[in-house]
Every structure is written in structure tokens, then in C-alpha cells.
Design a protein around this motif. Structure first.
Motif, PDB file in Angstrom:
ATOM      1  N   TYR A  97       0.753  -1.280  -0.005  1.00 19.81           N
ATOM      2  CA  TYR A  97      -0.102   0.019   0.008  1.00 19.81           C
ATOM      3  C   TYR A  97       0.879   1.200   0.080  1.00 19.81           C
ATOM      4  O   TYR A  97       0.733   2.246  -0.610  1.00 19.81           O
ATOM      5  CB  TYR A  97      -0.945  -0.020   1.263  1.00 19.81           C
TER       6      TYR A  97
ATOM      7  N   ASP B 204       2.906   1.586  -3.288  1.00 15.57           N
ATOM      8  CA  ASP B 204       2.022   2.023  -4.440  1.00 15.57           C
ATOM      9  C   ASP B 204       1.579   3.434  -4.248  1.00 15.57           C
ATOM     10  O   ASP B 204       1.540   4.177  -5.248  1.00 15.57           O
ATOM     11  CB  ASP B 204       0.958   1.084  -4.257  1.00 15.57           C
TER      12      ASP B 204
ATOM     13  N   GLU C 199      -7.211   9.895  -5.559  1.00 11.90           N
ATOM     14  CA  GLU C 199      -7.365   8.473  -5.904  1.00 11.90           C
ATOM     15  C   GLU C 199      -8.663   8.049  -4.657  1.00 11.90           C
ATOM     16  O   GLU C 199      -9.002   8.866  -4.063  1.00 11.90           O
ATOM     17  CB  GLU C 199      -6.302   7.493  -5.346  1.00 11.90           C
TER      18      GLU C 199
ATOM     19  N   GLN D 262      -9.100  -3.585  -2.494  1.00 13.95           N
ATOM     20  CA  GLN D 262      -8.219  -3.539  -3.619  1.00 13.95           C
ATOM     21  C   GLN D 262      -8.676  -3.413  -5.007  1.00 13.95           C
ATOM     22  O   GLN D 262      -8.328  -2.962  -5.816  1.00 13.95           O
ATOM     23  CB  GLN D 262      -7.278  -4.848  -3.344  1.00 13.95           C
ATOM     24  N   ARG D 263      -9.854  -4.431  -5.201  1.00 16.08           N
ATOM     25  CA  ARG D 263     -10.633  -4.460  -6.584  1.00 16.08           C
ATOM     26  C   ARG D 263     -11.167  -2.982  -6.959  1.00 16.08           C
ATOM     27  O   ARG D 263     -11.196  -2.490  -7.988  1.00 16.08           O
ATOM     28  CB  ARG D 263     -11.647  -5.561  -6.239  1.00 16.08           C
TER      29      ARG D 263
ATOM     30  N   SER E  51     -10.080  -0.191  -5.719  1.00 15.17           N
ATOM     31  CA  SER E  51      -9.202   0.634  -6.003  1.00 15.17           C
ATOM     32  C   SER E  51      -8.538   0.738  -7.545  1.00 15.17           C
ATOM     33  O   SER E  51      -8.153   1.663  -7.975  1.00 15.17           O
ATOM     34  CB  SER E  51      -7.959   0.686  -5.016  1.00 15.17           C
ATOM     35  N   TRP E  52      -8.547  -0.651  -7.795  1.00 15.70           N
ATOM     36  CA  TRP E  52      -8.095  -0.868  -9.453  1.00 15.70           C
ATOM     37  C   TRP E  52      -9.012  -0.277 -10.163  1.00 15.70           C
ATOM     38  O   TRP E  52      -8.980   0.286 -11.347  1.00 15.70           O
ATOM     39  CB  TRP E  52      -7.939  -2.581  -9.515  1.00 15.70           C
TER      40      TRP E  52
ATOM     41  N   ASP F 239     -10.891   2.390  -9.458  1.00 16.68           N
ATOM     42  CA  ASP F 239     -10.748   3.852  -9.590  1.00 16.68           C
ATOM     43  C   ASP F 239      -9.766   4.437 -10.188  1.00 16.68           C
ATOM     44  O   ASP F 239      -9.933   5.233 -10.961  1.00 16.68           O
ATOM     45  CB  ASP F 239     -10.460   4.192  -8.256  1.00 16.68           C
ATOM     46  N   GLU F 240      -8.566   3.415 -10.284  1.00 14.90           N
ATOM     47  CA  GLU F 240      -7.404   3.892 -10.890  1.00 14.90           C
ATOM     48  C   GLU F 240      -7.239   3.538 -12.404  1.00 14.90           C
ATOM     49  O   GLU F 240      -6.917   4.455 -13.346  1.00 14.90           O
ATOM     50  CB  GLU F 240      -6.173   3.335 -10.177  1.00 14.90           C
ATOM     51  N   LYS F 241      -7.746   2.390 -12.791  1.00 14.23           N
ATOM     52  CA  LYS F 241      -7.625   2.101 -14.209  1.00 14.23           C
ATOM     53  C   LYS F 241      -9.093   2.543 -15.142  1.00 14.23           C
ATOM     54  O   LYS F 241      -8.775   2.737 -16.363  1.00 14.23           O
ATOM     55  CB  LYS F 241      -7.642   0.446 -14.258  1.00 14.23           C
TER      56      LYS F 241
END
Length: 325
Positions: free
Chosen positions: A55, A58, A254, A290-291, A293-294, A296-298
Motif C-alpha cells: 500500500y 504503491d 485516488e 483492492q478491487r 481501488s483498481w 478507480d485507478e484504471k
């Protein structure tokens, strides 16, 4: 080691001190964080293993990239229990560290955590607006969820640049945006009310924390109205850093769906007895975060304005020449 003149922790503030803290944000920060120091890592699910190492690194990588690793000597401003610095050290970002915090209790816990991990870290009780280190001391200054506690953020940023070596970098993460703070607080308040109300039912009484613990949590939460001083617009934070004399300034945001999920989860965890939820729940919460956050980011970061995300991260460097203010 801490300096010999550093004050000692005060985890049991008197009613008079708490009353005075409502008029003094710095005193409120000391009392609140001394109060929370012993249980802070547990409250926020902080660890010093692969989960939080990933965390922290990253977050650092997202705003500052990987250039310069490992930084020789880094300072964490408003370190709390050392979460950001210690995990960055374990992740290979930093070789040697120093921690500062206004709360003696937090510095004590951070140094104890560093000792248990075998990391080269010293610490001082210190005001972020008057950092007790010489000019040009550090290769890196970091902080996590600290700027919003500091009364005079521009003054703190000027101090950060003063103690950085020319070309040195700062990285601050975990700062609330204006919009994100609004929906996070509303979700937290609703979740707390629902959790503490439903667990009054006889069939769910085993899920209710003892009233004394709930009262203490409520009093601590009340002080958050004093210690949480700012929310940030990303562009505003960039202007602050530039105004302090930094160059190569960049802010990113983020957590949108991750925050909409995470704040109710964290609040619920605080409202039920410690250990009631177990390891399975912890892994569900972490994997779900985690999922999201992915996502949100991608995906969402490409189409949603950055102001709507919960966290803002900012980096910049000290000019190679004199800082011009």
C-alpha cells in the motif's frame, strides 16, 4: 532516540485539558493522538507486513514514480505510529529514517515499531511549522494524512523545503479532498448510528461494544472536529506547494468507489467488539478495497474529475538553487 527535552505522552487528558483543546487545535492534536496512540494501528488496520508495504510503496509510486530509490535519509512529518515511513523503508524506498509528530505518544509508538522491525530510525516530538532539523538535512520528506491537521500548511511546506537538500523530494499522501471528506463523513456518521442502534437489540447484544468504549470512541470522534482543520482541492494544494518555493509539483487523486466502500467498513469495525469479525472479514474487506481501488485507478480516473476522489497526493522538489519565496 528522542531528545531529552521531549514531553511525555498524556493518554488520559483531564476534562479541563479537553475543554481547552476546543480553542487550541495544536493542543487538540496532542491530546487526541496521545489518546489514540496505543490503539491506532489496530483501529486503522495498520500493519508492517506485505499488505501495508505494498500500500505505502504503491502510494509513493503513484505520485512520484521510482526515480531516486532508495533515498538515503528521509523524514516523516506527523508520523503517527510510523506507518508510511516504516513501510516505505521495508519496501526499499528509504534507507534511513527520522520521525516527528506533535504527539509524544505517537513518536513513542513509532520508535517502538521501528525497533521491533530492526529499522534505523530516530525521532523527535516536533511542530510541523518549526521542524527541529538543520537546513539541507534530508533527501526526502514524507507524510500520510498529516497536512489536514496543520494550522498553517504553507508555513509547514516552507519548512519542508528548508530541511530538504537541494533537489530533494517531498511526498504527501492520504489528504482528504473537499468533496471526498463530505461524503466520507456522512457515510461514517450513518454507519455509526446504524451499528450502535441495531446492536441494542437483545439478539445482537454480543455485537455491541461495551458502553464505556463507545463513549470513549464518541469523545475521541468529537475532537476530530478540532484536529481535522482542512480539506483540499487538488489545484489549491498544488498552488500552495508552488507558493512555498517547490518545483516539479504534481497532485493526483485516488479512491472513489474504494472510499464509498471503505469508510462504512472502517466505521462498522470500530463499532463492534475487537476481534468479533475475524480474519475472514479482514480479507474480504481488504480484497474488496483492492478491487475497487483498481477500478478507480484504471477506469474511473480517466473519466471522473479528480476533485471527486477522496484522497489527494502531492509531490514536488526543492530547487537546486536557493528557494525563492
Amino acid at each position: 532516540m528522542t531528545g531529552t527535552t521531549d514531553p511525555t505522552p498524556n493518554p488520559h487528558a483531564s476534562a479541563e485539558q479537553v475543554a481547552a483543546a476546543w480553542q487550541d487545535p495544536k493542543l487538540a492534536n496532542v491530546l487526541y493522538h496521545d489518546w489514540e496512540a496505543g490503539s491506532y494501528d489496530q483501529k486503522w488496520s495498520i500493519s508492517y507486513d506485505e499488505r501495508c508495504i505494498t500500500y505505502a510503496t504503491d502510494r509513493f509510486r503513484a505520485v512520484a514514480g521510482e526515480t531516486g530509490w532508495p533515498y538515503g535519509h528521509a523524514l516523516e512529518l506527523g508520523s503517527g505510529t510510523g506507518f508510511f515511513l516504516l513501510n516505505l523503508m521495508q519496501g526499499g524506498v528509504i534507507s534511513k529514517g527520522s520521525v516527528t509528530d506533535l504527539s509524544p505518544g505517537m513518536v513513542e509508538v513509532a520508535l517502538r515499531n521501528a525497533e521491533h522491525l530492526g529499522l534505523d530510525v530516530d525521532g523527535r516530538v516536533a511542530d510541523a511549522e518549526r521542524i527541529p532539523y538543520d537546513d539541507d538535512t534530508f533527501d526526502l520528506v514524507v507524510g500520510h494524512a498529516v497536512l489536514h491537521h496543520i494550522p498553517d500548511v504553507p508555513a509547514a511546506l516552507r519548512e519542508v523545503l528548508r530541511v530538504l537538500k537541494p533537489g530533494g523530494r517531498f511526498v504527501f499522501a492520504g489528504e482528504p479532498t473537499k468533496v471526498g471528506d463530505f461524503y466520507a463523513r456522512k457515510l461514517g456518521q450513518l454507519t455509526w448510528w446504524l451499528s450502535t442502534t441495531i446492536t441494542k437489540l437483545p439478539a445482537l447484544s454480543s455485537w455491541r461494544r461495551p458502553q464505556q468504549e463507545l463513549d470513549e470512541s464518541s469523545r475521541a470522534a468529537a475532537l476530530e472536529a478540532v484536529v481535522d482543520l482542512h480539506t483540499f482541492d487538488p489545484s489549491q494544494l498544488e498552488r500552495m506547494a508552488l507558493g512555498a518555493g517547490a518545483v516539479d509539483v504534481r497532485a493526483v487523486t485516488e479512491e472513489l468507489t474504494a472510499a464509498l466502500f471503505g469508510w462504512p467498513v472502517r466505521t462498522f469495525e470500530a463499532a463492534v467488539p475487537q476481534g468479533k469479525l475475524g480474519f475472514g472479514w479482514a480479507m474480504f474487506a481488504y480484497r474488496s478495497w483492492q478491487r475497487l481501488s483498481w477500478l478507480d485507478e484504471k477506469v474511473l480516473s480517466k473519466v471522473v474529475p479528480r476533485e471527486l476522489f477522496y484522497n489527494v497526493l502531492i509531490t514536488g522538489t526543492k530547487p537546486e538553487g536557493p528557494v525563492s519565496l
